[in-house]
Design a protein around this motif. Structure first.
Motif, PDB file in Angstrom:
ATOM      1  N   LEU A 141      27.395  -6.845  15.174  1.00  0.00           N
ATOM      2  CA  LEU A 141      27.045  -6.219  13.898  1.00  0.00           C
ATOM      3  C   LEU A 141      25.547  -6.274  13.593  1.00  0.00           C
ATOM      4  CD1 LEU A 141      29.916  -7.369  11.501  1.00  0.00           C
ATOM      5  CD2 LEU A 141      29.511  -5.069  12.364  1.00  0.00           C
ATOM      6  N   TYR A 142      24.899  -7.364  13.995  1.00  0.00           N
ATOM      7  CA  TYR A 142      23.539  -7.555  13.501  1.00  0.00           C
ATOM      8  C   TYR A 142      22.447  -7.612  14.570  1.00  0.00           C
ATOM      9  CZ  TYR A 142      25.992  -8.634   9.164  1.00  0.00           C
ATOM     10  OH  TYR A 142      26.795  -8.565   8.054  1.00  0.00           O
ATOM     11  N   ALA A 143      22.785  -7.815  15.813  1.00  0.00           N
ATOM     12  CA  ALA A 143      21.716  -7.958  16.804  1.00  0.00           C
ATOM     13  C   ALA A 143      21.065  -6.605  17.096  1.00  0.00           C
ATOM     14  CB  ALA A 143      22.266  -8.568  18.083  1.00  0.00           C
ATOM     15  N   ASP A 144      19.757  -6.624  17.284  1.00  0.00           N
ATOM     16  CA  ASP A 144      19.020  -5.384  17.529  1.00  0.00           C
ATOM     17  C   ASP A 144      19.557  -4.594  18.712  1.00  0.00           C
ATOM     18  OD1 ASP A 144      17.392  -5.768  15.429  1.00  0.00           O
ATOM     19  OD2 ASP A 144      15.651  -6.455  16.568  1.00  0.00           O
ATOM     20  N   GLU A 145      19.985  -5.330  19.757  1.00  0.00           N
ATOM     21  CA  GLU A 145      20.407  -4.616  20.973  1.00  0.00           C
ATOM     22  C   GLU A 145      21.630  -3.727  20.716  1.00  0.00           C
ATOM     23  OE1 GLU A 145      22.371  -7.281  23.894  1.00  0.00           O
ATOM     24  OE2 GLU A 145      22.044  -8.860  22.405  1.00  0.00           O
ATOM     25  N   TYR A 146      22.387  -3.999  19.653  1.00  0.00           N
ATOM     26  CA  TYR A 146      23.576  -3.199  19.391  1.00  0.00           C
ATOM     27  C   TYR A 146      23.432  -2.242  18.203  1.00  0.00           C
ATOM     28  CZ  TYR A 146      26.017  -6.163  22.741  1.00  0.00           C
ATOM     29  OH  TYR A 146      26.407  -6.798  23.881  1.00  0.00           O
ATOM     30  N   THR A 147      22.300  -2.292  17.535  1.00  0.00           N
ATOM     31  CA  THR A 147      22.133  -1.463  16.336  1.00  0.00           C
ATOM     32  C   THR A 147      22.435   0.007  16.616  1.00  0.00           C
ATOM     33  OG1 THR A 147      20.416  -2.941  15.580  1.00  0.00           O
ATOM     34  CG2 THR A 147      20.529  -0.801  14.518  1.00  0.00           C
ATOM     35  N   GLU A 148      21.869   0.478  17.719  1.00  0.00           N
ATOM     36  CA  GLU A 148      21.999   1.896  18.014  1.00  0.00           C
ATOM     37  C   GLU A 148      23.455   2.285  18.318  1.00  0.00           C
ATOM     38  OE1 GLU A 148      20.066   4.888  21.142  1.00  0.00           O
ATOM     39  OE2 GLU A 148      18.730   3.274  20.503  1.00  0.00           O
ATOM     40  N   GLU A 149      24.120   1.439  19.079  1.00  0.00           N
ATOM     41  CA  GLU A 149      25.517   1.745  19.431  1.00  0.00           C
ATOM     42  C   GLU A 149      26.429   1.659  18.219  1.00  0.00           C
ATOM     43  OE1 GLU A 149      27.320   0.849  23.435  1.00  0.00           O
ATOM     44  OE2 GLU A 149      25.910  -0.825  23.179  1.00  0.00           O
ATOM     45  N   TYR A 150      26.168   0.662  17.399  1.00  0.00           N
ATOM     46  CA  TYR A 150      26.951   0.522  16.169  1.00  0.00           C
ATOM     47  C   TYR A 150      26.786   1.781  15.324  1.00  0.00           C
ATOM     48  CZ  TYR A 150      28.063  -0.939  11.402  1.00  0.00           C
ATOM     49  OH  TYR A 150      28.575  -0.994  10.136  1.00  0.00           O
ATOM     50  N   ALA A 151      25.551   2.198  15.154  1.00  0.00           N
ATOM     51  CA  ALA A 151      25.281   3.368  14.322  1.00  0.00           C
ATOM     52  C   ALA A 151      25.910   4.615  14.937  1.00  0.00           C
ATOM     53  CB  ALA A 151      23.774   3.557  14.152  1.00  0.00           C
ATOM     54  N   ARG A 152      25.858   4.713  16.241  1.00  0.00           N
ATOM     55  CA  ARG A 152      26.434   5.900  16.881  1.00  0.00           C
ATOM     56  C   ARG A 152      27.955   5.946  16.689  1.00  0.00           C
ATOM     57  NH1 ARG A 152      24.829   7.236  22.796  1.00  0.00           N
ATOM     58  NH2 ARG A 152      25.663   5.183  23.187  1.00  0.00           N
ATOM     59  N   ASN A 153      28.593   4.802  16.843  1.00  0.00           N
ATOM     60  CA  ASN A 153      30.048   4.758  16.695  1.00  0.00           C
ATOM     61  C   ASN A 153      30.470   5.201  15.299  1.00  0.00           C
ATOM     62  OD1 ASN A 153      32.761   4.163  17.290  1.00  0.00           O
ATOM     63  ND2 ASN A 153      32.556   2.125  16.385  1.00  0.00           N
ATOM     64  N   TRP A 154      29.808   4.624  14.300  1.00  0.00           N
ATOM     65  CA  TRP A 154      30.236   4.952  12.930  1.00  0.00           C
ATOM     66  C   TRP A 154      29.775   6.326  12.512  1.00  0.00           C
ATOM     67  CZ3 TRP A 154      34.107   2.409  10.842  1.00  0.00           C
ATOM     68  CH2 TRP A 154      34.467   1.208  11.489  1.00  0.00           C
ATOM     69  N   THR A 155      28.708   6.805  13.127  1.00  0.00           N
ATOM     70  CA  THR A 155      28.287   8.184  12.888  1.00  0.00           C
ATOM     71  C   THR A 155      29.357   9.154  13.374  1.00  0.00           C
ATOM     72  OG1 THR A 155      25.946   7.657  13.009  1.00  0.00           O
ATOM     73  CG2 THR A 155      26.561   9.907  13.544  1.00  0.00           C
ATOM     74  N   THR A 156      29.889   8.864  14.547  1.00  0.00           N
ATOM     75  CA  THR A 156      30.942   9.715  15.099  1.00  0.00           C
ATOM     76  C   THR A 156      32.156   9.734  14.180  1.00  0.00           C
ATOM     77  OG1 THR A 156      30.251   9.120  17.310  1.00  0.00           O
ATOM     78  CG2 THR A 156      32.463  10.004  17.077  1.00  0.00           C
ATOM     79  N   ILE A 157      32.577   8.552  13.764  1.00  0.00           N
ATOM     80  CA  ILE A 157      33.773   8.446  12.931  1.00  0.00           C
ATOM     81  C   ILE A 157      33.576   9.198  11.613  1.00  0.00           C
ATOM     82  CG2 ILE A 157      35.136   6.789  11.583  1.00  0.00           C
ATOM     83  CD1 ILE A 157      34.535   4.788  13.989  1.00  0.00           C
ATOM     84  N   TRP A 158      32.413   9.007  11.007  1.00  0.00           N
ATOM     85  CA  TRP A 158      32.181   9.653   9.711  1.00  0.00           C
ATOM     86  C   TRP A 158      31.878  11.140   9.842  1.00  0.00           C
ATOM     87  CZ3 TRP A 158      33.077   8.345   4.723  1.00  0.00           C
ATOM     88  CH2 TRP A 158      33.516   7.038   4.497  1.00  0.00           C
ATOM     89  N   SER A 159      31.273  11.562  10.932  1.00  0.00           N
ATOM     90  CA  SER A 159      31.081  13.006  11.124  1.00  0.00           C
ATOM     91  C   SER A 159      32.427  13.697  11.166  1.00  0.00           C
ATOM     92  CB  SER A 159      30.372  13.319  12.447  1.00  0.00           C
ATOM     93  OG  SER A 159      29.135  12.716  12.506  1.00  0.00           O
TER      94      SER A 159
ATOM     95  N   ARG B  50      39.077  -5.354  22.408  1.00  0.00           N
ATOM     96  CA  ARG B  50      39.460  -4.762  21.134  1.00  0.00           C
ATOM     97  C   ARG B  50      38.265  -4.673  20.183  1.00  0.00           C
ATOM     98  NH1 ARG B  50      44.236  -8.256  18.586  1.00  0.00           N
ATOM     99  NH2 ARG B  50      45.279  -7.584  20.490  1.00  0.00           N
ATOM    100  N   VAL B  51      37.533  -5.760  20.089  1.00  0.00           N
ATOM    101  CA  VAL B  51      36.467  -5.819  19.100  1.00  0.00           C
ATOM    102  C   VAL B  51      35.289  -4.914  19.505  1.00  0.00           C
ATOM    103  CG1 VAL B  51      34.893  -7.738  19.619  1.00  0.00           C
ATOM    104  CG2 VAL B  51      35.956  -7.598  17.390  1.00  0.00           C
ATOM    105  N   PHE B  52      35.039  -4.821  20.794  1.00  0.00           N
ATOM    106  CA  PHE B  52      34.021  -3.867  21.256  1.00  0.00           C
ATOM    107  C   PHE B  52      34.455  -2.432  20.952  1.00  0.00           C
ATOM    108  CE2 PHE B  52      30.327  -5.304  23.685  1.00  0.00           C
ATOM    109  CZ  PHE B  52      30.539  -6.678  23.740  1.00  0.00           C
ATOM    110  N   LEU B  53      35.704  -2.125  21.237  1.00  0.00           N
ATOM    111  CA  LEU B  53      36.191  -0.766  21.006  1.00  0.00           C
ATOM    112  C   LEU B  53      36.124  -0.404  19.513  1.00  0.00           C
ATOM    113  CD1 LEU B  53      39.227  -0.517  23.441  1.00  0.00           C
ATOM    114  CD2 LEU B  53      37.362   1.143  23.272  1.00  0.00           C
ATOM    115  N   ASP B  54      36.491  -1.351  18.664  1.00  0.00           N
ATOM    116  CA  ASP B  54      36.559  -1.023  17.245  1.00  0.00           C
ATOM    117  C   ASP B  54      35.190  -1.041  16.554  1.00  0.00           C
ATOM    118  OD1 ASP B  54      39.245  -0.561  17.347  1.00  0.00           O
ATOM    119  OD2 ASP B  54      39.830  -2.562  16.677  1.00  0.00           O
ATOM    120  N   LEU B  55      34.307  -1.932  16.971  1.00  0.00           N
ATOM    121  CA  LEU B  55      33.001  -1.991  16.306  1.00  0.00           C
ATOM    122  C   LEU B  55      31.985  -1.053  16.936  1.00  0.00           C
ATOM    123  CD1 LEU B  55      32.478  -5.798  15.508  1.00  0.00           C
ATOM    124  CD2 LEU B  55      32.863  -3.947  13.878  1.00  0.00           C
ATOM    125  N   LEU B  56      31.976  -1.001  18.271  1.00  0.00           N
ATOM    126  CA  LEU B  56      30.962  -0.184  18.947  1.00  0.00           C
ATOM    127  C   LEU B  56      31.526   1.088  19.551  1.00  0.00           C
ATOM    128  CD1 LEU B  56      28.796  -2.814  20.888  1.00  0.00           C
ATOM    129  CD2 LEU B  56      28.616  -2.074  18.519  1.00  0.00           C
TER     130      LEU B  56
END
Lengths: 428, 577
Positions: free
Chosen positions: B125-143, B90-96
């Motif tokens: 939320l904060y680790a470098d390895e997930y920055t890109e995926e986090y940003a991509r997920n929320w970019t999609t939602i906001w686009s 759930r948390v992976f799906l919703d955050l990333l």
């Protein structure tokens, strides 16, 4: 495959064995029983076909300018440049619809529609459902209501009972996703039909899938889990159905395609005819681009009206010639009409207070104009009708009882067409 | 801020990104010094920042308390907490925006520490390895929110989808505070396309919404998305259900009258969103007015006035008063903005907001949990509009962690039945098309595939476009056909990605299961169930696998293809639960 296996796979969970094999077995040993089943249907088919009602909704997305099509005001200052012409019915329509004019003995215009929703999304929802949008209840659209009511009369139907061509329609609301529109483009392409594996292997997979899905459903997690199971079943029914050829408009002779018009809407109307012939109870065909806030008259004359004229006249004529029109209701409408005045960009804006829809077939009185608007088209003179009245009219013409009551998602009784009366002039 | 971004490289320094709030308030020339200062700042490691947030526990327990209050009032007992695997999925799906890979899942489920949930949220939320995926997920939602699923795809559109996404990606990767984010979107000027000299991706939000119909779409979208006010009907008449009057609509609309969008001179030029002097409809620039028509035909005049009644100067000269800048200031200072953002964020994670629709707030539309909405709004403002903090409060709260299995006392808590949500169990919902796509990338084992970012995006957009449907109106209304119906099931039966996933080829999940010597027999089957459903196979499901193995004449690769197909087609896979 050993015998233990066979039994394992042929004892499906929650779905009948016949159900699968009648659709999936192809030329295997079981084809015989499927054939028998088919014959049983064939015996009753004639009787069923005799009473088989359908409806075709021609949806004009954007809100068509009905003052320029069906209710012309040539003497009003803002009536626009188009002239009325005579038809073979008892009414006049726009000069740029000459072919429809020759079919007006089969269609009628309701000129006294008066609604209150002049926003696209709200109007679209209201005209599709007969209800204004409400946060707590999602109402089912025309196609969902009608296919839900009529699908019992056609047990042989293997393809979805509500098909929307070239646009999204509105959803099934509280009737559930099983009554959702099946969207196809006007070429009738349905993606991902070819399974690419042996039918027997698919059957095995599908049975195993049923086991996984039922486990999840039994957990009591909410209706979405069971809805998925239903849609999977409908999908399986559709795979391999010969009725899928109804979508193949390209099989029609070139001259027929020409008559309907070689464009999306023309092909869509032709597909609608084929689908109704196959037994589909509800087809919606979309023609968008009517939101003419600017440059309206050139757009209508050069583009929209010729497209509409060809397709709608050919469809009406074909249904009539094939004896289908008496059981098939045609509805032509958009979300609202357009302002009787002309704006600074030679356009017309949204107008819900006085506008027209067109109906025909299924026993509705043809060739007449119901109601009238004032000399400048800005208001209805006398009685006016709403989306609810129109929906009641269509239901009545299809033999659907107006006493039908649904139970909504929140357990409230919901009368079909919001309990409205039908348009009486169409049944006298 | 772009210069700053280039200075450090994308995703290079999480610690610097954390300082977006302060950065935005620094002048351009002092930025570099500022960054140097931060490097010696004590709360620089992500670890510390998160752990030192002593408020975290109190925010979470306040949420739990307020939700519990409603359970008590309605005599509902909440469901059990979700299992580790289920919660992790759930948390992976919703955050990333995707399911966890088996390694990620195993790391979480085998972790014995008490605060492992907090640790996972922190990492995502904060680790470098997930920055890109986090940003991509929320970019999609906001686009999808700002320009729609089809925005920028149609002929004649001035929107650059790439430009919009670039702005969003940068904002999320850099943790731009929400007030700054809104300010930039509402007041943006510049070129829409990346690569143009005065590129400003934020312009894409309004570029297609200002020219038509006197900026009607700009007025409606800005009010709805950032303030939770649905004003589109009041363009022509007073609203039948709320206290919005036609006058207010046009006063709001007046803020957009200095703004125009210009297509480029040639097709290679970037379109521009610009502010220019507004002459006023009666030609007096000093008091630049507009007129609207009441339903009875009378004309009335309107000047820019914010919804709370605050007036600004009436001048149409941009250099005297920039109307959109003023509007942005008032929106970010208002109580509307945090409320609708909190409602939107809660709804993203819990499936339903406190009101329905989530962006229609006001006295006419009562919230299911008014106190909680208020509490979160205030705390969101106090956090400096820190979206990640808001997310972590919600994700670590008790209601978010509940199982989707209902009990006899909370079965009736089902918003689909028209009831206000009580959040006493997790509500099942379908993955979005975007979540499904990213999850199938994981499921095909293609995540590590080395193709360029642009190519990845292009593939994804191509795939997603199959579900977009438009309604043929000037307002660009649209819907998605990705709604749990037959075409979607066919796509999962037969689509290209499923075929790839079940091909058993090199790198696929099936191949991974077979090539790992520790995954013998049942364990290979479990591996597939973990990959798709974040759980092990049940005893019955293991038997099923055996049956497939026999049916495939003992060829495990073929049997796993069948099992993997079944898993990916199940309701359990496609639902967020």
């Amino acid at each position: 495959m050993n015998s233990l296996n066979r039994n394992r796979f042929q004892t499906p969970n929650g779905m009948s064995r016949r159900h699968f094999f009648s659709h999936l077995a192809g030329a295997s040993a079981l084809a015989g029983s499927a054939l028998t089943l088919g014959n049983a249907f064939a015996a009753n088919a004639d009787i069923l076909r005799r009473n088989r009602k359908s409806a075709i909704l021609l949806w004009m997305g954007g809100g068509p300018s009905t003052i320029d099509l069906w209710d012309l005001k040539p003497n009003a200052a803002t009536g626009g440049p188009f002239k009325p012409i005579a038809t073979n019915g008892d009414l006049q329509i726009c000069e740029h619809l000459p072919m429809i004019a020759q079919q007006m003995d089969k269609l009628s215009i309701v000129r006294n529609m008066s609604t209150r929703e002049a926003d696209h999304m709200r109007g679209r929802y209201y005209m599709h459902t007969g209800f204004v949008p409400q946060p707590s209840i999602e109402y089912p659209s025309y196609g969902s209501v009608i296919s839900h009511q009529l699908s019992d009369t056609r047990p042989e139907l293997e393809i979805p009972p509500f098909i929307s061509v070239g646009g999204g329609s509105e959803g099934p609301g509280f009737l559930g996703m099983a009554w959702a529109p099946f969207d196809v483009d006007s070429n009738g392409n349905v993606r991902n039909l070819d399974m690419g594996i042996e039918p027997s292997r698919l059957t095995e997979r599908v049975q195993a899938l049923a086991q996984l899905e039922n486990r999840f459903v039994k957990d009591k997690r909410g209706s979405a889990a069971a809805e998925h199971v239903k849609v999977v079943q409908k999908t399986l029914q559709l795979l391999n159905s010969e009725q899928m050829s109804a979508f193949k408009v390209d099989q029609e002779p070139t001259e027929v395609k020409e008559r309907y018009g070689q464009n999306n809407f023309g092909r869509g109307c032709l597909m609608a005819r084929r689908l109704v012939e196959t037994g589909v109870p509800f087809v919606e065909v979309n023609l968008g681009g009517w939101d003419n806030h600017q440059n309206i008259f050139a757009t209508l004359e050069n583009n929209l009206l010729p497209t509409l004229d060809r397709a709608m006249s050919a469809l009406t004529e074909d249904l009539s010639q094939r004896g289908l029109l008496q059981d098939t209701a045609i509805i032509w409408m958009g979300e609202f009409g357009r302002t009787p005045r002309i704006n600074g960009n030679t356009g017309r804006d949204h107008w819900a207070r006085s506008w027209s829809v067109v109906v025909g077939g299924a026993g509705m009185k043809p060739g007449i104009a119901v109601g009238q608007t004032s000399d400048d088209g800005t208001s209805v003179d006398g009685t006016s009708y709403t989306s609810e009245n129109l929906m009641a009219t269509i239901c009545k013409s299809l033999g659907i009882s107006l006493d039908t009551t649904f139970t909504s998602n929140n357990n409230r009784p919901i009368k079909i067409a919001n309990g409205a009366a039908p348009i009486k002039e169409l049944f006298s | 801020m772009r210069g700053y971004q280039q200075l450090f490289g994308f995703g290079l320094s999480t610690l610097a990104k954390r300082k977006g709030l302060l950065m935005s308030r620094w002048t351009r020339s002092s930025r570099f010094i500022a960054v140097l200062l931060f490097l010696s700042f004590p709360c620089l490691s992500t670890d510390n920042c998160f752990a030192q947030d002593s408020d975290l526990e109190s925010q979470i327990s306040r949420i739990d308390e307020l939700v519990q209050g409603v359970w008590d009032a309605y005599k509902i007992s909440p469901s059990e907490p979700a299992g580790d695997g289920e919660w992790c999925r759930r948390v992976f799906l919703d955050l990333l925006g995707r399911i966890p890979a088996v390694a990620e899942l195993n790391a979480f489920t085998s972790d014995k520490s008490e605060d492992k949930k907090k640790q996972l949220v922190k990492r995502l939320l904060y680790a470098d390895e997930y920055t890109e995926e986090y940003a991509r997920n929320w970019t999609t939602i906001w686009s999808n929110l700002l320009i729609g699923r089809t925005g920028g795809n149609a002929n004649g559109s001035m929107i650059s989808r790439d430009g919009m996404q670039k702005f969003l990606r940068d904002s999320f990767a850099r943790e731009m505070p929400y007030d700054e984010f809104v300010r930039q979107l509402v007041s943006a000027t510049g070129h829409t396309r990346p690569g143009a000299e005065k590129f400003n991706g934020a312009t894409n939000f309004l570029v297609d919404k200002v020219n038509m119909d006197g900026a009607a779409q700009a007025t409606a979208a800005t009010s709805q998305i950032f303030m939770g006010l649905q004003v589109q009907c009041t363009q022509c008449h007073n609203h039948p259900f709320n206290d919005w009057k036609q006058q207010k609509y046009w006063e709001m609309n007046a803020f957009f009258r200095q703004t125009r969008a210009f297509a480029g001179q040639t097709d290679v030029d970037s379109p521009i969103l610009a502010d220019q002097d507004f002459q006023g409809e009666s030609g007096n620039v000093d008091e630049a007015d507009l007129f609207f028509e009441l339903r009875n035909g009378l004309l009335k005049v309107a000047y820019p006035v914010f919804v709370d009644g605050t007036e600004i100067e009436k001048s149409g000269y941009v250099n005297l008063v920039n109307r959109r800048d003023k509007l942005a200031d008032m929106i970010v200072a208002s109580s509307y903005m945090p409320r609708v953002m909190v409602n939107r964020t809660w709804s993203h994670f819990l499936g339903y907001g406190f009101t329905k629709p989530i962006d229609d707030l006001g006295p006419h539309n009562l919230a299911s949990h008014p106190e909680l909405l208020e509490f979160l709004s205030v705390e969101f403002v106090n956090s400096g509009f820190d979206v990640k903090k808001l997310m972590s409060w919600i994700v670590l709260s008790r209601p978010y962690g509940l199982s989707s299995i209902s009990n006899s006392s909370n079965e009736s808590d089902d918003p689909q039945l028209g009831q206000p949500p009580r959040f006493s169990h997790f509500y099942l919902r379908q993955m979005s098309a975007e979540q499904l796509y990213e999850s199938m990338i994981i499921a095909t084992g293609k995540a590590a595939q080395s193709i360029s970012f642009e190519e990845q995006e292009a593939r994804r957009n191509r795939w997603l476009r199959q579900f977009a449907a438009t309604f043929g109106t000037d307002e660009g209304d649209e819907s998605t056909t990705f709604n749990g119906t037959i075409p979607q099931v066919l796509m999962m039966f037969n689509g290209e990605m499923i075929r790839e996933a079940t091909s058993g080829g090199t790198g696929t999940i099936i191949d991974q299961a077979l090539s790992d010597p520790t995954l013998k027999g049942n364990k290979a089957v479990d591996f597939l169930f973990r990959a798709g459903l974040s759980r092990d196979a049940t005893r019955d499901e293991q038997k099923l696998a055996q049956t497939f193995l026999v049916a495939r004449n003992g060829d495990p690769r073929e049997a796993l293809k069948d099992i993997w197909w079944v898993i990916m087609n199940s309701n359990e896979f496609i639902l967020v639960h």
